[in-house]
Design a protein around this motif. Structure first.
Motif, PDB file in Angstrom:
ATOM      1  N   SER A 126       0.262  -2.242   5.526  1.00  0.00           N
ATOM      2  CA  SER A 126      -0.675  -1.268   6.100  1.00  0.00           C
ATOM      3  C   SER A 126      -0.911  -1.567   7.577  1.00  0.00           C
ATOM      4  O   SER A 126      -0.985  -0.676   8.412  1.00  0.00           O
ATOM      5  N   GLU A 199      15.298  -1.163  -6.796  1.00  0.00           N
ATOM      6  CA  GLU A 199      15.251  -0.082  -5.807  1.00  0.00           C
ATOM      7  C   GLU A 199      15.050  -0.570  -4.389  1.00  0.00           C
ATOM      8  O   GLU A 199      15.466   0.035  -3.427  1.00  0.00           O
ATOM      9  N   PHE A 200      14.347  -1.685  -4.237  1.00  0.00           N
ATOM     10  CA  PHE A 200      14.153  -2.179  -2.880  1.00  0.00           C
ATOM     11  C   PHE A 200      14.535  -3.643  -2.783  1.00  0.00           C
ATOM     12  O   PHE A 200      14.961  -4.248  -3.773  1.00  0.00           O
ATOM     13  N   TYR A 334       6.998   4.502 -12.269  1.00  0.00           N
ATOM     14  CA  TYR A 334       7.294   4.743 -10.856  1.00  0.00           C
ATOM     15  C   TYR A 334       6.148   5.503 -10.172  1.00  0.00           C
ATOM     16  O   TYR A 334       5.854   5.271  -9.000  1.00  0.00           O
ATOM     17  N   ALA A 337       3.599   3.783  -7.987  1.00  0.00           N
ATOM     18  CA  ALA A 337       3.900   3.437  -6.589  1.00  0.00           C
ATOM     19  C   ALA A 337       3.501   4.544  -5.619  1.00  0.00           C
ATOM     20  O   ALA A 337       3.451   4.331  -4.404  1.00  0.00           O
ATOM     21  N   TYR A 341       3.543   3.599  -1.437  1.00  0.00           N
ATOM     22  CA  TYR A 341       4.568   3.834  -0.399  1.00  0.00           C
ATOM     23  C   TYR A 341       4.157   4.966   0.548  1.00  0.00           C
ATOM     24  O   TYR A 341       3.370   5.834   0.187  1.00  0.00           O
ATOM     25  N   THR A 344      -0.824   3.698   1.908  1.00  0.00           N
ATOM     26  CA  THR A 344      -1.576   3.572   0.648  1.00  0.00           C
ATOM     27  C   THR A 344      -2.735   4.584   0.595  1.00  0.00           C
ATOM     28  O   THR A 344      -3.189   5.107   1.625  1.00  0.00           O
ATOM     29  N   GLU A 346      -5.830   4.075  -0.018  1.00  0.00           N
ATOM     30  CA  GLU A 346      -7.053   3.636   0.687  1.00  0.00           C
ATOM     31  C   GLU A 346      -6.923   3.922   2.188  1.00  0.00           C
ATOM     32  O   GLU A 346      -7.878   4.406   2.821  1.00  0.00           O
ATOM     33  N   ILE A 347      -5.753   3.623   2.732  1.00  0.00           N
ATOM     34  CA  ILE A 347      -5.564   3.848   4.174  1.00  0.00           C
ATOM     35  C   ILE A 347      -5.649   5.353   4.488  1.00  0.00           C
ATOM     36  O   ILE A 347      -6.263   5.750   5.485  1.00  0.00           O
ATOM     37  N   ASN A 350      -9.195   6.348   4.526  1.00  0.00           N
ATOM     38  CA  ASN A 350      -9.826   5.874   5.767  1.00  0.00           C
ATOM     39  C   ASN A 350      -9.516   6.825   6.924  1.00  0.00           C
ATOM     40  O   ASN A 350     -10.382   7.147   7.739  1.00  0.00           O
TER      41      ASN A 350
HETATM   42  C1  LIG Z   1       8.504   2.187  -4.012  1.00  0.00           C
HETATM   43  C2  LIG Z   1       8.259   1.653  -2.618  1.00  0.00           C
HETATM   44  C3  LIG Z   1       9.226   1.806  -1.644  1.00  0.00           C
HETATM   45  C4  LIG Z   1       9.016   1.287  -0.371  1.00  0.00           C
HETATM   46  N1  LIG Z   1      10.019   1.423   0.563  1.00  0.00           N
HETATM   47  C5  LIG Z   1       9.846   0.891   1.790  1.00  0.00           C
HETATM   48  C6  LIG Z   1      10.912   0.960   2.761  1.00  0.00           C
HETATM   49  O1  LIG Z   1      11.989   1.493   2.498  1.00  0.00           O
HETATM   50  N2  LIG Z   1      10.709   0.383   3.972  1.00  0.00           N
HETATM   51  C7  LIG Z   1       9.532  -0.215   4.304  1.00  0.00           C
HETATM   52  O2  LIG Z   1       9.408  -0.675   5.432  1.00  0.00           O
HETATM   53  N3  LIG Z   1       8.502  -0.309   3.405  1.00  0.00           N
HETATM   54  C8  LIG Z   1       8.641   0.234   2.163  1.00  0.00           C
HETATM   55  N4  LIG Z   1       7.628   0.121   1.240  1.00  0.00           N
HETATM   56  C9  LIG Z   1       6.439  -0.643   1.590  1.00  0.00           C
HETATM   57  C10 LIG Z   1       5.196   0.186   1.835  1.00  0.00           C
HETATM   58  O3  LIG Z   1       5.272   0.871   3.045  1.00  0.00           O
HETATM   59  C11 LIG Z   1       4.025  -0.820   1.808  1.00  0.00           C
HETATM   60  O4  LIG Z   1       3.920  -1.268   0.466  1.00  0.00           O
HETATM   61  C12 LIG Z   1       2.724  -0.178   2.230  1.00  0.00           C
HETATM   62  O5  LIG Z   1       2.751   0.087   3.610  1.00  0.00           O
HETATM   63  C13 LIG Z   1       1.534  -1.098   1.913  1.00  0.00           C
HETATM   64  O6  LIG Z   1       1.709  -2.351   2.489  1.00  0.00           O
HETATM   65  P1  LIG Z   1       1.554  -3.688   1.626  1.00  0.00           P
HETATM   66  O7  LIG Z   1       2.375  -3.530   0.383  1.00  0.00           O
HETATM   67  O8  LIG Z   1       1.866  -4.827   2.517  1.00  0.00           O
HETATM   68  O9  LIG Z   1       0.059  -3.725   1.159  1.00  0.00           O
HETATM   69  P2  LIG Z   1      -1.188  -4.205   2.031  1.00  0.00           P
HETATM   70  O10 LIG Z   1      -1.168  -3.536   3.362  1.00  0.00           O
HETATM   71  O11 LIG Z   1      -1.257  -5.687   1.998  1.00  0.00           O
HETATM   72  O12 LIG Z   1      -2.376  -3.606   1.193  1.00  0.00           O
HETATM   73  C14 LIG Z   1      -2.828  -4.205  -0.045  1.00  0.00           C
HETATM   74  C15 LIG Z   1      -4.007  -3.392  -0.530  1.00  0.00           C
HETATM   75  O13 LIG Z   1      -5.080  -3.482   0.433  1.00  0.00           O
HETATM   76  C16 LIG Z   1      -5.482  -2.175   0.845  1.00  0.00           C
HETATM   77  N5  LIG Z   1      -5.819  -2.193   2.267  1.00  0.00           N
HETATM   78  C17 LIG Z   1      -5.115  -2.769   3.276  1.00  0.00           C
HETATM   79  N6  LIG Z   1      -5.738  -2.583   4.466  1.00  0.00           N
HETATM   80  C18 LIG Z   1      -6.868  -1.865   4.189  1.00  0.00           C
HETATM   81  C19 LIG Z   1      -7.919  -1.334   4.999  1.00  0.00           C
HETATM   82  N7  LIG Z   1      -7.945  -1.502   6.320  1.00  0.00           N
HETATM   83  N8  LIG Z   1      -8.904  -0.642   4.377  1.00  0.00           N
HETATM   84  C20 LIG Z   1      -8.903  -0.441   3.019  1.00  0.00           C
HETATM   85  N9  LIG Z   1      -7.915  -0.923   2.207  1.00  0.00           N
HETATM   86  C21 LIG Z   1      -6.924  -1.628   2.780  1.00  0.00           C
HETATM   87  C22 LIG Z   1      -4.271  -1.292   0.606  1.00  0.00           C
HETATM   88  O14 LIG Z   1      -4.652   0.070   0.429  1.00  0.00           O
HETATM   89  C23 LIG Z   1      -3.698  -1.898  -0.669  1.00  0.00           C
HETATM   90  O15 LIG Z   1      -4.368  -1.386  -1.786  1.00  0.00           O
HETATM   91  C24 LIG Z   1       7.805   0.633  -0.052  1.00  0.00           C
HETATM   92  C25 LIG Z   1       6.818   0.499  -1.035  1.00  0.00           C
HETATM   93  C26 LIG Z   1       7.040   0.985  -2.304  1.00  0.00           C
HETATM   94  C27 LIG Z   1       5.963   0.824  -3.333  1.00  0.00           C
END
Ligand SMILES: Cc1cc2nc3c(=O)[nH]c(=O)nc-3n(C[C@H](O)[C@H](O)[C@H](O)COP(=O)(O)OP(=O)(O)OC[C@H]3O[C@@H](n4cnc5c(N)ncnc54)[C@H](O)[C@@H]3O)c2cc1C
Length: 362
Positions: A126, A199-200, A334, A337, A341, A344, A346-347, A350
């Protein structure tokens, strides 16, 4: 080419050319089917409409791409998630890439290549602006070190649209590159999802040398490039996915027991809400209006409609999710997710609260 003319011609062509899946139901099978579908649609011209001529397309409004994806999804010709990845990566490269980089676009459109999106890192999801993968200039090359994670389809990809830090902290220090995945020093380690598909992947960059002309845009323009992806991702991609979800609602209607009307109606209304919102987004994009924070509403609506649909399947068809190795189980898992992706839930909430409703930081 006008939209109705395109749709009618495309449907007639697809009726004559059977592109129904011929491969087994696995990720390898889905990827092979996707390449087959892209190749055929590209050679017949359909895949090139809606893309600019200077990038190997035939021109015409971008909405033609949404119509094509809708038809592909409705007929079940390709898995919609992997089909739509093109909408995430190609428009951005076209917008910011040099003419030399644009020469790669037809390889993607024709199914000859797969690309992946190297943005997220173990410590930057995020909060993408905190990414730490580094690119250091060395003569006519950049040397890249770091790690990406959740990179969809990395093990199939020939290129990666990569974000790396070229100077100090914050979003101004980020640049974008188109990296060859067969470069020495790139290591891909697939990760299995909970629905049992690789998938990833984790992708490691260890002293990977990238020619300077593979930078997309200018030094420090990576953040702007990353942000420019959202409108593309949230218009055509969502339209394709909604078309796919309607096919699943139809399946559920056929399988659900009598007395399920209320639950089915609620699932339909959620889908209808995102389809109507997405239609408005498509038209705004077609008029050239800038798309911004309001596309977070599309993201919230599509994720909740998808989860509601598969929750409804779980409730109306007892056991299909919990006990059976059925397509419902895989799609249900699936759908979890969908609130992660592409930003999120929550973001997105916001963003709606702060930028659209001016509710402040708390
Ligand atoms: C099926 C799938 C495919 C994907 N494919 C790709 C891809 O091809 N390339 C790529 O780069 N990424 C990919 N992603 C990654 C995806 O972009 C990230 O999972 C996403 O941006 C969230 O980041 P994180 O997993 O690090 O979670 P985090 O950012 O660590 O968040 C964890 C939790 O905390 C919450 N949170 C974080 N910050 C805040 C805030 N400020 N306020 C309130 N809540 C907050 C989030 O909503 C979440 O619930 C993929 C993800 C999935 C599930």
């Amino acid at each position: 080419m006008r939209v109705e003319e395109f749709r009618t011609g495309l449907r007639a062509w697809l009726d004559e050319h059977d592109l129904s899946p011929v491969h087994d139901k696995s990720l390898d099978g889905d990827m092979a089917q996707l390449s087959r579908v892209r190749r055929a649609l590209f050679d017949a011209g359909w895949m090139r409409w809606g893309w600019p001529e200077h990038a190997g397309g035939l021109g015409g409004p971008t909405i033609l791409r949404a119509v094509l994806g809708e038809e592909v999804a409705t007929r079940g010709l390709a898995e919609p998630g992997i089909y739509s990845l093109i909408e995430v990566l190609a428009p951005t490269l076209i917008r910011y890439g040099s003419p030399e980089l644009l020469a790669f676009v037809p390889l993607l459109l024709s199914g000859e290549e797969t690309w992946c999106q190297g943005f997220s890192e173990p410590g930057a999801g995020s909060d993408l602006a905190s990414l730490t993968t580094r690119a250091v200039r060395d003569g006519a090359e950049w040397v890249i070190d770091g790690q990406k994670v959740w990179t969809s389809l990395a093990q199939y990809a020939q290129r990666c649209l990569l974000l790396a830090r070229t100077s100090g902290p914050g979003h101004r220090g980020i640049s974008a590159f188109l990296v060859d995945m067969d470069s020495p020093g790139v290591l891909v380690r697939p990760i299995e999802t909970m629905h049992g598909v690789d998938e990833f992947a984790e992708v490691f960059f260890d002293g990977v040398r990238v020619p300077a002309d593979r930078m997309i845009g200018a030094v420090g323009q990576g953040w702007e490039i990353a942000m420019s992806i959202l409108p593309d991702e949230r218009s055509s991609c969502f339209w394709h996915r909604v078309a796919h979800l309607y096919t699943r609602l139809d399946r559920l209607l056929a399988a659900a027991p009598a007395g399920s009307e209320r639950a089915l109606g609620e699932a339909f209304l959620d889908l209808h809400a995102i389809r109507s919102t997405s239609l408005r987004t498509q038209h705004r994009r077609a008029r050239g209006e800038p798309l911004g924070a309001e596309t977070s509403i599309d993201k919230i609506l599509i994720a909740s409609a998808e989860q509601r649909l598969f929750d409804t399947a779980r409730d109306l068809l007892p056991g299909v999710v919990e006990y059976e190795e059925s397509p419902w189980r895989e799609e249900y898992l699936y759908s979890r997710a969908a609130t992660i992706y592409g930003g999120t839930a929550e973001i997105q909430r916001n963003i709606v609260a702060k930028r659209l409703l001016s509710l402040g930081d708390e």
